[in-house]
Structures are given as structure tokens and as C-alpha cells.
Design a protein around this motif. Structure first.
Motif: not given
Length: 366
Positions: A107-114, A158-166, A256-263
Motif C-alpha cells: 500500500g502507498a500513503h500519499r501525504h504532505f512531505k514533512p 518511531i517518528y510520530v506525525p504532528y501538525w503545527t498551525f499558525d 504516516g498521519y491518519s488525522v487529516d489536515l482539516d480535522e
């Protein structure tokens, strides 16, 4: 957006023997476990340059440049749904989050690059020592689990995925300011008339505006671990973020992140609203505050996808899975607290015996 950048390889062959190099947290460089050869990260071409923010609205409209996306090969755990990258030559393994056997797929996970990451600051043996010390300090933890953890398999980095928002926010509010004052009342107490100060609140309407710029609101982008674990690993020193480069991932896994950007932004916005409400109360002033309405305009929203380092152990002991996580920068430990029924029973018995002895001594002295 119908295309993605080509899949990237996180393997780096040794110049001397051809074996895979790994990132050494202690030395901050790539190292070969086979022949001892090392390679400085400075000799590799920079991957992402400076850490930059991405436009949130453009991302939602799939209008970002092609180079901001990538595909990675992942395996999805059938138990906890974690999406974890595995080496191409690995065909079966255990999920590092719940110890469930996983057969790797294509399977392939298509995502934003870190855009950035915090590299691991210490090795597996140090992380294991932190975990066993934490287990040893827990009352009523089963001895068998402690021994199993000490002698069990290695912890996983493990590198765990996060979002940051400004975001820039401007809020108009309506509310009331309360000022406490006291009235004197005469009451009867024990047959006597006494005066008593009774607090009252005088409310007056209050409206105004507050503004705040939010920088790097951090949101977990994973569902694989209980949020109470990852929240307890904070704080993370985001000022020490390094621009993303795949060399840091050599020898480690990335989820890979499982929480989408808008969420993710929805959760970030809830955090912002709590801070804005606190700002409003401060602006209202007085002794008490009531907020009737807040109207917030949010603008210039940007984001980035980052990776944070966690040492992880998932142990199956007597049919139950216990998970422990260690902050890969500070060594802070969190996990599922195990209990030993035998230890609890012994403690209760000892408590009853001590209570009986104390009761006997008290009775004889009377």
C-alpha cells in the motif's frame, strides 16, 4: 492534484561495506553497525532547506505545488490501524504500537512531505533504562512484567506525525464585568444577633476586541496511541526543529498521519478558542466575568507537517498488551499502568493486620 512526487528512499548504503547506515542519536551522524564506518550529515545534500509554512487554504483546495507531496510504502495494522513504514526487504513484522503481527503489503500513503523534525537525542538502551526505572517506581506493578520488559525485545524508535498551525486572530466580544462588594446583614447565631458580611456581585455590560497571533499550535496527527500518553510527553522544544532530511530516519520507522489536515485544524481551532476566551476574560477585568458572545475572524492560516521522536514498547503479558512511550528528546515516560492483583491483596492484608494491631493496642491501653 492527481500526481505526487516520487517515493523517497530512507536507506543509505555504507561507502566501505555496502550495509545500511543508521542515524546515531548520540553522535548526530550516520553510522554503520557492520564495519564501524561513519558519515557526517553535513556531507549530504540538504533535503528541505529552511523550515517553511504552507498555505492552509491552498492545501484544502489541492493547489499546492507537486513537490510538497510524496508517496511512501506503508503497512496498516489490522488491530490499531497504525500506518507504519517498513523497510522494503521486510515482509512480516509486529506492529510497534500494539504488538500485533503484521504482514507488510504494498500500500502507498500519499501525504504532505514533512517540513521538519526533532531528531532522536539518545539511543535505545537509554530509553529502555528510563522505561524500566519508571516501571520500578510504580506501586503494584507485576514483577513478571517488569522482568519481561527488561529482558524483552528492543524498543522501537518511531517518528510520530504532528501538525503545527499558525494563524492571526481578531475577536470582538460581548459580556459582563462583575465587581464584588459586601452587604452587612444581621443574623441569629447560637441565640445571639450578630452582623455578617455577605458578598454580592454588581454586573455591568462590557464589550471590546482582542487580537492574538498563534504560532505553532501543535496537534497530534496519529490515532495509534492514546492521546493522554502523547499529551503527557509534552513539552516539545519546537524551536529546535531541524529541516526534514531522510538521513534522520535511517534506522528508524516513521508513522504516516491518519488525522487529516482539516480535522487537525479543527482541533487547533478549539485550542485557539480556549486561549481567546481567556484573553477576553482578562480584557473584561473585574472580579468576575461573563462571556455572552465571541466573534473571531481567523486569517493567514499556515501549517506544516512535522515528525517527533518517540521510543515505543508494546509488550503482551498474560494475554494483555501494555504500551510504553518515551519522549525521544527528554526521556519522559508514559504508559498503561499495570496492576498486580497479588500485590494489591498483600497490601490490603497488611493494612488489615496493622489496623487490628493498632486497635488491640488502643483497647489495652484503655
Amino acid at each position: 492534484m492527481t500526481q505526487t512526487a516520487p517515493q523517497q528512499d530512507h536507506r543509505f548504503p555504507c561507502d566501505q561495506c555496502g550495509a545500511d547506515l543508521r542515524f546515531d542519536p548520540g553522535e548526530g551522524q550516520l553510522a554503520c553497525d557492520h564495519c564501524g564506518n561513519t558519515r557526517s550529515l553535513d556531507t549530504a545534500a540538504p533535503w528541505g532547506g529552511a523550515i517553511s509554512e504552507l498555505d492552509f487554504r491552498r492545501a484544502l483546495n489541492e493547489a499546492l505545488p507537486l513537490e510538497e507531496m510524496e508517496e511512501t510504502r506503508v503497512s496498516t495494522c489490522p488491530n490499531c490501524a497504525a500506518q507504519v513504514e517498513f523497510d522494503p526487504n521486510v515482509h512480516a513484522a509486529e506492529c510497534p504500537f500494539c504488538a500485533t503481527p503484521v504482514v507488510t503489503d504494498t500500500g502507498a500513503h500519499r501525504h504532505f512531505k514533512p517540513k521538519g523534525l526533532l531528531p532522536f537525542a539518545f539511543d535505545e538502551s537509554t530509553a529502555r533504562a528510563s522505561m524500566t526505572d519508571w516501571l520500578g517506581a510504580l506501586w503494584f506493578a507485576p514483577n513478571g512484567l517488569q522482568d519481561y520488559a527488561r529482558k524483552g525485545r528492543r524498543m522501537q524508535g518511531i517518528y510520530v506525525p504532528y501538525w503545527t498551525f499558525d494563524a492571526d486572530t481578531r475577536s470582538a466580544y460581548k459580556g459582563e464585568r462583575g465587581v464584588v462588594y459586601y452587604e452587612t446583614h444581621t443574623v441569629v447565631r447560637d441565640g445571639k444577633r450578630v452582623q455578617q458580611q455577605v458578598p454580592k456581585v454588581r454586573w455591568t455590560p462590557k464589550s471590546g476586541r482582542v487580537a492574538r497571533f498563534f504560532d505553532d499550535v501543535l496537534v497530534l496527527a496519529s490515532r495509534s496511541l492514546p492521546k493522554r500518553f502523547t499529551d503527557a510527553l509534552e513539552p516539545w522544544d519546537l524551536s529546535a526543529l531541524e529541516p526534514y532530511r531522510p538521513e534522520f530516519l535511517a534506522g528508524f520507522r516513521a508513522e504516516g498521519y491518519s488525522v487529516d489536515l482539516d480535522e487537525g485544524f479543527h482541533e487547533a481551532r478549539a485550542h485557539m478558542d480556549r486561549v481567546i476566551a481567556r484573553d477576553v476574560k482578562f480584557d473584561i477585568g473585574g472580579d468576575r466575568q461573563r462571556i455572552h458572545a465571541i466573534d473571531t475572524a481567523v486569517s493567514d492560516v499556515t501549517f506544516k507537517h512535522i515528525l517527533l521522536p518517540v521510543w515505543l514498547a508494546a509488550y503482551k503479558y498474560r494475554g494483555k498488551t501494555y504500551r510504553f512511550v518515551v519522549n525521544g528528546r527528554t526521556g519522559r515516560v508514559q504508559g498503561e499502568r499495570p496492576y498486580s492483583a497479588i500485590k494489591i491483596a498483600i497490601a490490603v492484608l497488611i493494612g488489615l493486620i496493622l489496623a487490628a494491631i493498632a486497635g488491640y493496642i488502643f483497647a489495652t491501653t484503655q
